[in-house]
Design a protein around this motif. Sequence first.
Motif, short mmCIF file in Angstrom:
data_model
loop_
_atom_site.label_atom_id
_atom_site.label_comp_id
_atom_site.label_asym_id
_atom_site.label_seq_id
_atom_site.Cartn_x
_atom_site.Cartn_y
_atom_site.Cartn_z
N GLN A 125 42.48 33.57 39.26
CA GLN A 125 42.62 35.01 39.03
C GLN A 125 41.92 35.77 40.12
O GLN A 125 40.80 35.43 40.52
CB GLN A 125 42.04 35.40 37.67
N GLY B 49 46.37 38.81 44.03
CA GLY B 49 45.94 39.63 42.92
C GLY B 49 47.04 40.63 42.56
O GLY B 49 48.13 40.60 43.13
N VAL C 73 41.09 39.82 40.90
CA VAL C 73 41.16 41.16 40.31
C VAL C 73 40.53 42.17 41.26
O VAL C 73 39.33 42.16 41.50
CB VAL C 73 40.46 41.20 38.95
#
Lengths: 118, 112
Positions: free
Chosen positions: A3, A109, A5
């Motif tokens: 992930q 992202g 972000v």
Amino acid sequence: QVQLVESGGGAVQPGRSLRLSCVASGFSFSVYPMHWVRQAPGKGLEWVARLSHDGTSAQYPDSVKGRFTISRDNSKNTLYLQMNSLRPDDTAVYYCTRDSISWSIDYWGQGTLVTVSS
Amino acid sequence: DVVMTQSPLSLPVTLGQPASISCRSSQSPVSADGNTYLNWFQQRPGQSPRRLIYEVSRRDSGVPDRFSGSGSGTDFTLKISRVEAEDVGVYYCMQSIHWPWTFGQGTKVEIK
């Protein structure tokens, strides 16, 4: 799972500065080089910066060299992009991306929008 | 800078039919180790790009086998054997050996 972000985007006047952040999770951040890639509204993709895994080596295209600085804090699993002397043509969605270690980009992202306008 | 030129820029296709996108680089993306660093990305509407193919023909995990990459030197191709509705989007090639890394202009695939 991997992930990425991003945060820190927003509206800014020409000539001002902005710092983007990208928090990584799901992988050993300190092992991977990282990149920023941008996309102007309705346009294609432009590679903006790359930083080695240890933060010692960076590359930039001429369009941002001397104005943008990529950095990282491996203790915080965070990538940064310091953007100075912003221009209207810097308006774009900025994506944090992971280098695949084999000269490619494998994860992206969701992006953060930067708008440079007076 | 290495210029990546894609064609066509717009590709209307019929569901179930094949599609092909060309990418030409102004310099070969071959490295000293003999590998060719040519990638393909898919960007579906409203989404972030996703890598499909790297090193010309290596398909990423989870990418359907109807996608294939080929080519050598300065000419490369992405093929979709049978287009499905979920394949709608913009496809980009990118060379990742010469600084700065550069992308093609993008090819928009839509359903007729």
